[in-house]
Design a protein around this motif. Structure first.
Motif, PDB file in Angstrom:
ATOM      1  N   GLY A 126      31.279 -65.843  14.513  1.00 31.77           N
ATOM      2  CA  GLY A 126      30.406 -66.908  13.849  1.00 31.77           C
ATOM      3  C   GLY A 126      29.605 -66.087  12.649  1.00 31.77           C
ATOM      4  N   ASN A 127      29.243 -66.848  11.566  1.00 26.74           N
ATOM      5  CA  ASN A 127      28.656 -66.429  10.619  1.00 26.74           C
ATOM      6  C   ASN A 127      27.186 -66.103  11.115  1.00 26.74           C
ATOM      7  OD1 ASN A 127      30.491 -67.166   8.721  1.00 26.74           O
ATOM      8  ND2 ASN A 127      29.618 -69.142   8.031  1.00 26.74           N
ATOM      9  N   SER A 128      26.653 -66.643  11.986  1.00 17.56           N
ATOM     10  CA  SER A 128      25.526 -66.099  12.681  1.00 17.56           C
ATOM     11  C   SER A 128      25.845 -65.304  14.066  1.00 17.56           C
ATOM     12  CB  SER A 128      24.579 -67.161  13.173  1.00 17.56           C
ATOM     13  OG  SER A 128      23.312 -66.827  14.373  1.00 17.56           O
ATOM     14  N   ARG A 129      25.729 -64.164  13.976  1.00 20.10           N
ATOM     15  CA  ARG A 129      25.934 -63.495  15.344  1.00 20.10           C
ATOM     16  C   ARG A 129      25.423 -63.671  16.559  1.00 20.10           C
ATOM     17  NH1 ARG A 129      27.863 -61.872  10.855  1.00 20.10           N
ATOM     18  NH2 ARG A 129      28.126 -59.804  10.524  1.00 20.10           N
ATOM     19  N   VAL A 130      24.032 -64.294  16.065  1.00 24.63           N
ATOM     20  CA  VAL A 130      22.944 -64.706  17.302  1.00 24.63           C
ATOM     21  C   VAL A 130      23.503 -65.749  18.017  1.00 24.63           C
ATOM     22  CG1 VAL A 130      21.053 -65.485  17.979  1.00 24.63           C
ATOM     23  CG2 VAL A 130      20.869 -63.887  16.167  1.00 24.63           C
ATOM     24  N   ASP A 131      24.224 -66.913  17.261  1.00 21.56           N
ATOM     25  CA  ASP A 131      24.958 -68.214  17.724  1.00 21.56           C
ATOM     26  C   ASP A 131      26.037 -67.632  18.372  1.00 21.56           C
ATOM     27  OD1 ASP A 131      22.777 -69.521  16.625  1.00 21.56           O
ATOM     28  OD2 ASP A 131      23.783 -70.381  14.857  1.00 21.56           O
ATOM     29  N   ALA A 132      26.901 -66.734  17.874  1.00 15.95           N
ATOM     30  CA  ALA A 132      28.279 -66.163  18.461  1.00 15.95           C
ATOM     31  C   ALA A 132      27.917 -65.446  19.627  1.00 15.95           C
ATOM     32  CB  ALA A 132      28.726 -65.410  17.668  1.00 15.95           C
ATOM     33  N   GLY A 133      26.574 -64.620  19.996  1.00 12.30           N
ATOM     34  CA  GLY A 133      26.239 -64.151  21.233  1.00 12.30           C
ATOM     35  C   GLY A 133      25.947 -64.987  22.140  1.00 12.30           C
ATOM     36  N   ARG A 134      25.085 -65.999  21.790  1.00 11.48           N
ATOM     37  CA  ARG A 134      24.454 -66.963  22.498  1.00 11.48           C
ATOM     38  C   ARG A 134      25.660 -67.841  23.444  1.00 11.48           C
ATOM     39  NH1 ARG A 134      19.383 -69.291  19.135  1.00 11.48           N
ATOM     40  NH2 ARG A 134      17.664 -67.836  20.391  1.00 11.48           N
ATOM     41  N   ALA A 135      26.648 -68.444  22.585  1.00  7.93           N
ATOM     42  CA  ALA A 135      27.732 -68.761  22.831  1.00  7.93           C
ATOM     43  C   ALA A 135      28.596 -68.239  23.917  1.00  7.93           C
ATOM     44  CB  ALA A 135      28.756 -69.511  21.711  1.00  7.93           C
ATOM     45  N   LEU A 136      28.822 -66.937  23.528  1.00  2.00           N
ATOM     46  CA  LEU A 136      29.618 -66.145  24.358  1.00  2.00           C
ATOM     47  C   LEU A 136      28.985 -65.772  25.693  1.00  2.00           C
ATOM     48  CD1 LEU A 136      31.533 -62.768  23.459  1.00  2.00           C
ATOM     49  CD2 LEU A 136      30.221 -62.793  25.462  1.00  2.00           C
ATOM     50  N   LEU A 137      27.791 -65.622  25.616  1.00  2.00           N
ATOM     51  CA  LEU A 137      27.093 -65.410  27.092  1.00  2.00           C
ATOM     52  C   LEU A 137      26.930 -66.847  27.940  1.00  2.00           C
ATOM     53  CD1 LEU A 137      24.332 -62.855  25.949  1.00  2.00           C
ATOM     54  CD2 LEU A 137      26.044 -62.474  27.224  1.00  2.00           C
ATOM     55  N   SER A 138      26.946 -67.728  27.244  1.00  2.50           N
ATOM     56  CA  SER A 138      26.681 -69.142  28.014  1.00  2.50           C
ATOM     57  C   SER A 138      28.101 -69.511  28.546  1.00  2.50           C
ATOM     58  CB  SER A 138      26.392 -70.442  26.820  1.00  2.50           C
ATOM     59  OG  SER A 138      27.480 -70.511  26.083  1.00  2.50           O
ATOM     60  N   LEU A 139      29.249 -68.883  28.134  1.00  2.00           N
ATOM     61  CA  LEU A 139      30.749 -69.175  28.753  1.00  2.00           C
ATOM     62  C   LEU A 139      30.904 -68.100  29.581  1.00  2.00           C
ATOM     63  CD1 LEU A 139      32.603 -70.954  25.847  1.00  2.00           C
ATOM     64  CD2 LEU A 139      31.709 -71.903  28.034  1.00  2.00           C
ATOM     65  N   HIS A 140      30.384 -66.675  29.422  1.00  2.65           N
ATOM     66  CA  HIS A 140      30.783 -65.753  30.073  1.00  2.65           C
ATOM     67  C   HIS A 140      29.704 -65.194  30.643  1.00  2.65           C
ATOM     68  CE1 HIS A 140      34.930 -66.178  28.562  1.00  2.65           C
ATOM     69  NE2 HIS A 140      34.390 -66.411  27.408  1.00  2.65           N
ATOM     70  N   ARG A 141      28.953 -65.666  31.849  1.00  2.06           N
ATOM     71  CA  ARG A 141      27.815 -65.287  32.252  1.00  2.06           C
ATOM     72  C   ARG A 141      27.659 -63.732  32.722  1.00  2.06           C
ATOM     73  NH1 ARG A 141      23.997 -69.216  31.898  1.00  2.06           N
ATOM     74  NH2 ARG A 141      24.629 -71.124  31.382  1.00  2.06           N
ATOM     75  N   ASP A 142      29.013 -63.298  33.099  1.00  5.51           N
ATOM     76  CA  ASP A 142      29.078 -61.934  33.820  1.00  5.51           C
ATOM     77  C   ASP A 142      29.153 -60.835  32.579  1.00  5.51           C
ATOM     78  OD1 ASP A 142      31.690 -62.871  32.655  1.00  5.51           O
ATOM     79  OD2 ASP A 142      32.736 -61.552  34.233  1.00  5.51           O
ATOM     80  N   VAL A 143      29.270 -61.022  31.628  1.00  3.95           N
ATOM     81  CA  VAL A 143      29.327 -60.271  30.266  1.00  3.95           C
ATOM     82  C   VAL A 143      27.887 -59.323  30.481  1.00  3.95           C
ATOM     83  CG1 VAL A 143      29.207 -59.770  28.015  1.00  3.95           C
ATOM     84  CG2 VAL A 143      30.878 -61.213  28.973  1.00  3.95           C
ATOM     85  N   GLN A 144      28.019 -57.913  30.535  1.00  5.66           N
ATOM     86  CA  GLN A 144      27.041 -57.012  30.704  1.00  5.66           C
ATOM     87  C   GLN A 144      26.584 -56.282  29.165  1.00  5.66           C
ATOM     88  OE1 GLN A 144      29.350 -55.203  33.803  1.00  5.66           O
ATOM     89  NE2 GLN A 144      27.237 -55.058  35.025  1.00  5.66           N
ATOM     90  N   VAL A 145      27.429 -56.567  28.302  1.00  2.63           N
ATOM     91  CA  VAL A 145      27.119 -55.572  27.074  1.00  2.63           C
ATOM     92  C   VAL A 145      27.890 -56.440  25.999  1.00  2.63           C
ATOM     93  CG1 VAL A 145      28.904 -54.046  27.415  1.00  2.63           C
ATOM     94  CG2 VAL A 145      27.065 -53.624  25.894  1.00  2.63           C
ATOM     95  N   LEU A 146      27.182 -56.464  24.808  1.00  2.00           N
ATOM     96  CA  LEU A 146      27.693 -57.025  23.908  1.00  2.00           C
ATOM     97  C   LEU A 146      28.192 -55.967  22.697  1.00  2.00           C
ATOM     98  CD1 LEU A 146      26.124 -60.208  23.185  1.00  2.00           C
ATOM     99  CD2 LEU A 146      28.413 -60.009  24.116  1.00  2.00           C
ATOM    100  N   VAL A 147      29.513 -55.946  22.105  1.00  2.00           N
ATOM    101  CA  VAL A 147      29.559 -55.047  20.991  1.00  2.00           C
ATOM    102  C   VAL A 147      29.774 -55.736  19.854  1.00  2.00           C
ATOM    103  CG1 VAL A 147      31.311 -53.110  20.255  1.00  2.00           C
ATOM    104  CG2 VAL A 147      30.803 -53.227  22.442  1.00  2.00           C
ATOM    105  N   CYS A 148      29.436 -55.465  18.391  1.00  2.00           N
ATOM    106  CA  CYS A 148      29.296 -56.001  17.573  1.00  2.00           C
ATOM    107  C   CYS A 148      30.337 -55.471  16.273  1.00  2.00           C
ATOM    108  CB  CYS A 148      28.006 -56.506  16.892  1.00  2.00           C
ATOM    109  SG  CYS A 148      27.945 -57.683  15.549  1.00  2.00           S
ATOM    110  N   ASP A 149      31.477 -56.102  15.894  1.00  2.00           N
ATOM    111  CA  ASP A 149      32.107 -55.422  14.935  1.00  2.00           C
ATOM    112  C   ASP A 149      31.837 -55.648  13.684  1.00  2.00           C
ATOM    113  OD1 ASP A 149      34.312 -53.970  13.887  1.00  2.00           O
ATOM    114  OD2 ASP A 149      35.749 -55.892  14.432  1.00  2.00           O
ATOM    115  N   ASP A 150      31.223 -54.667  12.894  1.00  2.00           N
ATOM    116  CA  ASP A 150      30.633 -54.974  11.654  1.00  2.00           C
ATOM    117  C   ASP A 150      29.096 -55.752  12.112  1.00  2.00           C
ATOM    118  OD1 ASP A 150      30.065 -54.665   9.164  1.00  2.00           O
ATOM    119  OD2 ASP A 150      31.566 -56.194   8.426  1.00  2.00           O
TER     120      ASP A 150
END
Length: 345
Positions: free
Chosen positions: A130-154
């Motif tokens: 996502g151009n907005s990593r915030v939006d990408a993070g929210r979308a990921l966590l909404s679909l994968h509620r078990d994710v415990q840590v996010l790694v941002c590539d760049d």
């Protein structure tokens, strides 16, 4: 002949210094704008969004590739081995879309970009671009509620996304001439001025000598290659056979040199721009089997499934991994203890 070459090099250096001199005012203006933007975030005029799980950003301050994505993949695999459920965020450089998208191993390259597709295929974790990593993070966590840590590539300079740890990657160039764009190669001043004193920024070095308080990353090619269908072949089977190599990465010659160090008879090479579109690439099969990087393979295999991808093994130092584990544990405890620990804004 040597004297002529020496004079040519001196002339080139002199011209480069003159060019830097004339570009410096623009660099100072750019540095001022970066400093103003940083202060606007620090004083709350621009808001950072804190996600409910720890965020690690792997980035750089130098223009050009320094080996961030292999480090991201090595970190993701380490965190998975610790029993953590990991998600990855990326801008998706070079993609033809601008929306926030989930990346799967079967995603179309032009929609998600080569590096996110490589991460999704190799690491088998949720990946969102996502151009907005915030939006990408929210979308990921909404679909994968078990994710415990996010790694941002760049995304070291993508300040809207709050982070808990920054890993800044350098290669043998260090900070170059020390100037910001366009007079130099830096995107921001170094040493880096963090937005928050509570967020450590640790320096990783992929090549060259690691300095004090820096972590040296070890990289070497595997001694085998893979095809699109999973077929694996050892390098030893090619030792008496000329091969050709191609690479569309920041420093293709490094890949070619690594192949030769492994004993490969590389008779022909194609050095391509980083993130190059390989759809129309012509390959002369009479030059031998094609060896390429994994990043190139995700683009090549759609049209040249006979190409062989050579994995790059990236090893993060144990002391870095131990420090990351300890920092993550402290951050996770703090987020769980916070009354707003499950808020996404």
């Amino acid at each position: 002949m040597h004297a002529w070459n020496g004079h040519g090099a001196d002339r080139s250096n002199a011209l480069g210094q003159v060019l830097v001199f004339f570009l410096l005012p623009i660099s100072w203006l750019f540095a001022g704008l970066v400093a103003i933007r940083r202060r606007l975030y620090q004083h709350g005029f621009y808001k950072q969004t804190t996600l409910p799980v720890p965020v690690i950003v792997v980035g750089n301050v130098m223009v050009g590739g320094v080996g961030k994505t292999p480090i991201t993949m090595a970190l993701v695999n380490h965190l998975k081995a610790q029993g953590l459920r990991v998600g990855v965020l990326s801008r998706g450089y070079g993609r033809k879309t601008s929306s926030t998208l989930a990346v799967s191993p079967k995603s179309q390259l032009q929609n998600v970009g080569d590096e996110p597709l490589l991460i999704a295929r190799s690491c088998q974790v949720p990946v969102f671009v996502g151009n907005s990593r915030v939006d990408a993070g929210r979308a990921l966590l909404s679909l994968h509620r078990d994710v415990q840590v996010l790694v941002c590539d760049d995304g070291l300079q993508h300040w809207p996304l709050a982070r808990d740890l920054e890993l800044c990657v350098f290669d043998e160039r260090g900070v170059g001439n020390g100037h910001l764009l366009p007079a130099g190669p830096l995107r921001e001043t170094w040493p880096r001025q963090a937005l928050s004193p509570n967020v450590p920024c640790w320096v990783l070095r992929t090549s060259g000598e690691a300095g004090p308080n820096e972590f040296a990353v070890q990289r070497h090619l595997a001694d085998y290659a893979l095809q699109a269908d999973g077929t694996q072949r050892s390098f030893s089977s090619w030792w008496d056979t000329p091969v050709q190599a191609l690479a569309g990465i920041a420093k293709p010659e490094v890949f070619f040199a690594m192949l030769r160090e492994q004993g490969m008879n590389v008779a022909h090479t194609q050095a391509l721009p980083d993130h190059a579109d390989l759809q129309a690439l012509h390959i002369d099969t009479s030059q031998g089997d094609v060896l390429c990087t994994e990043k190139d393979a995700v683009k090549l295999w759609a049209h040249h499934p006979q190409a062989w991808a050579v994995p790059l093994h990236t090893t993060l130092p144990p002391e870095l991994l131990a420090a990351i584990d300890a920092h993550l544990a402290a951050v996770q405890h703090a987020k769980l203890s916070s009354p707003h620990g499950h808020q996404t804004a």
